[in-house]
Design a protein around this motif. Sequence first.
Motif, PDB file in Angstrom:
ATOM      1  N   LEU A 147       9.462  -0.064  -2.148  1.00 10.45           N
ATOM      2  CA  LEU A 147       8.587   0.280  -1.025  1.00 10.45           C
ATOM      3  C   LEU A 147       8.917   1.712  -0.613  1.00 10.45           C
ATOM      4  N   VAL A 148       8.041   2.649  -0.979  1.00 18.46           N
ATOM      5  CA  VAL A 148       8.358   4.066  -0.797  1.00 18.46           C
ATOM      6  C   VAL A 148       7.806   4.624   0.507  1.00 18.46           C
ATOM      7  N   ASN A 149       6.839   3.943   1.123  1.00 20.97           N
ATOM      8  CA  ASN A 149       6.281   4.462   2.370  1.00 20.97           C
ATOM      9  C   ASN A 149       5.597   3.333   3.134  1.00 20.97           C
ATOM     10  N   SER A 150       5.673   3.397   4.450  1.00 22.96           N
ATOM     11  CA  SER A 150       5.016   2.421   5.313  1.00 22.96           C
ATOM     12  C   SER A 150       4.494   3.167   6.532  1.00 22.96           C
ATOM     13  N   GLU A 151       3.167   3.192   6.696  1.00 24.04           N
ATOM     14  CA  GLU A 151       2.557   3.978   7.761  1.00 24.04           C
ATOM     15  C   GLU A 151       1.598   3.122   8.572  1.00 24.04           C
ATOM     16  N   ALA A 152       1.610   3.329   9.893  1.00 25.62           N
ATOM     17  CA  ALA A 152       0.678   2.644  10.785  1.00 25.62           C
ATOM     18  C   ALA A 152      -0.562   3.506  10.964  1.00 25.62           C
ATOM     19  N   HIS A 153      -1.731   2.891  10.856  1.00 26.33           N
ATOM     20  CA  HIS A 153      -3.011   3.583  11.021  1.00 26.33           C
ATOM     21  C   HIS A 153      -3.797   2.907  12.141  1.00 26.33           C
ATOM     22  N   ALA A 154      -4.387   3.714  13.014  1.00 28.02           N
ATOM     23  CA  ALA A 154      -5.202   3.169  14.096  1.00 28.02           C
ATOM     24  C   ALA A 154      -6.552   2.720  13.549  1.00 28.02           C
ATOM     25  N   THR A 155      -6.983   1.512  13.928  1.00 31.99           N
ATOM     26  CA  THR A 155      -8.290   0.992  13.536  1.00 31.99           C
ATOM     27  C   THR A 155      -8.989   0.414  14.764  1.00 31.99           C
ATOM     28  N   ASP A 156     -10.233  -0.009  14.590  1.00 23.71           N
ATOM     29  CA  ASP A 156     -10.983  -0.627  15.691  1.00 23.71           C
ATOM     30  C   ASP A 156     -10.334  -1.927  16.147  1.00 23.71           C
ATOM     31  N   ASN A 157      -9.548  -2.534  15.263  1.00 18.53           N
ATOM     32  CA  ASN A 157      -8.909  -3.814  15.581  1.00 18.53           C
ATOM     33  C   ASN A 157      -7.412  -3.645  15.899  1.00 18.53           C
ATOM     34  N   THR A 161      -0.741  -1.475   9.410  1.00 21.38           N
ATOM     35  CA  THR A 161       0.342  -0.884   8.627  1.00 21.38           C
ATOM     36  C   THR A 161       0.021  -0.971   7.145  1.00 21.38           C
ATOM     37  N   VAL A 162       0.056   0.184   6.479  1.00 23.61           N
ATOM     38  CA  VAL A 162      -0.218   0.262   5.051  1.00 23.61           C
ATOM     39  C   VAL A 162       1.088   0.569   4.322  1.00 23.61           C
ATOM     40  N   ASP A 163       1.442  -0.298   3.377  1.00 25.53           N
ATOM     41  CA  ASP A 163       2.661  -0.137   2.587  1.00 25.53           C
ATOM     42  C   ASP A 163       2.308   0.433   1.217  1.00 25.53           C
ATOM     43  N   GLU A 164       3.058   1.437   0.787  1.00 24.54           N
ATOM     44  CA  GLU A 164       2.880   2.015  -0.537  1.00 24.54           C
ATOM     45  C   GLU A 164       4.070   1.625  -1.415  1.00 24.54           C
ATOM     46  N   TYR A 165       3.787   0.951  -2.514  1.00 26.95           N
ATOM     47  CA  TYR A 165       4.813   0.517  -3.453  1.00 26.95           C
ATOM     48  C   TYR A 165       4.738   1.349  -4.728  1.00 26.95           C
ATOM     49  N   GLN A 166       5.904   1.642  -5.261  1.00 29.34           N
ATOM     50  CA  GLN A 166       5.975   2.262  -6.583  1.00 29.34           C
ATOM     51  C   GLN A 166       6.413   1.202  -7.575  1.00 29.34           C
ATOM     52  N   VAL A 167       5.603   1.001  -8.608  1.00 28.82           N
ATOM     53  CA  VAL A 167       5.853  -0.043  -9.600  1.00 28.82           C
ATOM     54  C   VAL A 167       6.128   0.607 -10.941  1.00 28.82           C
ATOM     55  N   ASN A 168       7.227   0.250 -11.569  1.00 27.89           N
ATOM     56  CA  ASN A 168       7.582   0.762 -12.891  1.00 27.89           C
ATOM     57  C   ASN A 168       7.571  -0.367 -13.900  1.00 27.89           C
ATOM     58  N   ALA A 169       6.906  -0.155 -15.030  1.00 31.13           N
ATOM     59  CA  ALA A 169       6.987  -1.088 -16.155  1.00 31.13           C
ATOM     60  C   ALA A 169       8.246  -0.745 -16.943  1.00 31.13           C
ATOM     61  N   LEU A 170       9.179  -1.670 -16.999  1.00 31.74           N
ATOM     62  CA  LEU A 170      10.482  -1.344 -17.574  1.00 31.74           C
ATOM     63  C   LEU A 170      10.450  -1.265 -19.101  1.00 31.74           C
ATOM     64  N   ASP A 171       9.404  -1.803 -19.733  1.00 36.05           N
ATOM     65  CA  ASP A 171       9.335  -1.720 -21.200  1.00 36.05           C
ATOM     66  C   ASP A 171       8.704  -0.416 -21.676  1.00 36.05           C
ATOM     67  N   THR A 172       7.790   0.145 -20.886  1.00 36.70           N
ATOM     68  CA  THR A 172       7.088   1.364 -21.315  1.00 36.70           C
ATOM     69  C   THR A 172       7.425   2.587 -20.471  1.00 36.70           C
ATOM     70  N   GLY A 173       7.998   2.375 -19.284  1.00 38.32           N
ATOM     71  CA  GLY A 173       8.268   3.490 -18.392  1.00 38.32           C
ATOM     72  C   GLY A 173       7.062   3.931 -17.581  1.00 38.32           C
ATOM     73  N   GLU A 174       5.919   3.254 -17.751  1.00 39.92           N
ATOM     74  CA  GLU A 174       4.729   3.607 -16.968  1.00 39.92           C
ATOM     75  C   GLU A 174       4.987   3.350 -15.496  1.00 39.92           C
ATOM     76  N   PRO A 199      -9.804  -8.531   9.386  1.00 38.37           N
ATOM     77  CA  PRO A 199      -8.589  -7.778   9.158  1.00 38.37           C
ATOM     78  C   PRO A 199      -7.565  -8.558   8.344  1.00 38.37           C
ATOM     79  N   PRO A 200      -6.654  -7.839   7.667  1.00 38.65           N
ATOM     80  CA  PRO A 200      -5.587  -8.510   6.908  1.00 38.65           C
ATOM     81  C   PRO A 200      -4.673  -9.315   7.826  1.00 38.65           C
ATOM     82  N   SER A 201      -4.049 -10.337   7.260  1.00 38.15           N
ATOM     83  CA  SER A 201      -3.010 -11.078   7.972  1.00 38.15           C
ATOM     84  C   SER A 201      -1.703 -10.301   7.904  1.00 38.15           C
ATOM     85  N   ALA A 202      -0.885 -10.441   8.916  1.00 36.69           N
ATOM     86  CA  ALA A 202       0.399  -9.739   8.950  1.00 36.69           C
ATOM     87  C   ALA A 202       1.304 -10.265   7.847  1.00 36.69           C
ATOM     88  N   PRO A 203       2.058  -9.385   7.177  1.00 38.38           N
ATOM     89  CA  PRO A 203       2.971  -9.839   6.129  1.00 38.38           C
ATOM     90  C   PRO A 203       4.202 -10.485   6.716  1.00 38.38           C
TER      91      PRO A 203
END
Length: 205
Positions: A147-157, A161-174, A199-203
């Motif tokens: 989890l490389v970043n987590s930011e709160a964004h104002a909306t009408d509701n 919070t938007v979470d940004e994940y970095q995913v690495n494929a360990l077999d190819t390095g992608e 709206p999304p449900s809270a994690p």
Amino acid sequence: MPRGRYSLHDLHDHTPLGEEHFHCAPGPSGWRYVSQVISPSGDHQGSVDLTLDELGRPIRLELHASSWQIRGAALDGLTWVRTDPTGTHATEGNVRGHSFAGTSPAFLVATTRLLRLAPGSPATRVRLVTFTDPVLAPRTVDQSWALVNSEAHATDNGSLTVDEYQVNALDTGEQHSVHIAGDVVLQAPGVELEDLETPPSAPPR
């Protein structure tokens, strides 16, 4: 109960693969996601029904695609039964893994609910069994998630919070990024959120 529509695209040439109409919600046992997959021509192409327990483990999975079927669960690792279109042949599989994966955005949310990563924490390795379209062939993959970043964004509701994940494929390095708000994928390789009615449900934290 989030309800909406994803568009699905080929990872390499961005050819449209169809749309996934979904609804999902937390419940007494954990979280459930149900969807119908529609082809670019408008035909029914498959379905996803995934239930997780309160720890994010898959306690029930049912996939349909091109008349193939998968039924699976976390049992002695990961166990599943794959049935061919005629319904006469069924093969069972078992892998020492953590969760399932596939084309559906549901599996990205499921992995985050299993790992429950904190911003800045070390990348976590996870073993997944992914079912590839169109015949739901099983393949075991190893990935690392951070989890490389987590930011709160104002909306009408209210705040979202938007979470940004970095995913690495360990077999190819992608390496790629996945953006998730609660239990809804906002953007990921091959996935775009086109419509969201509620709206999304809270994690879980």
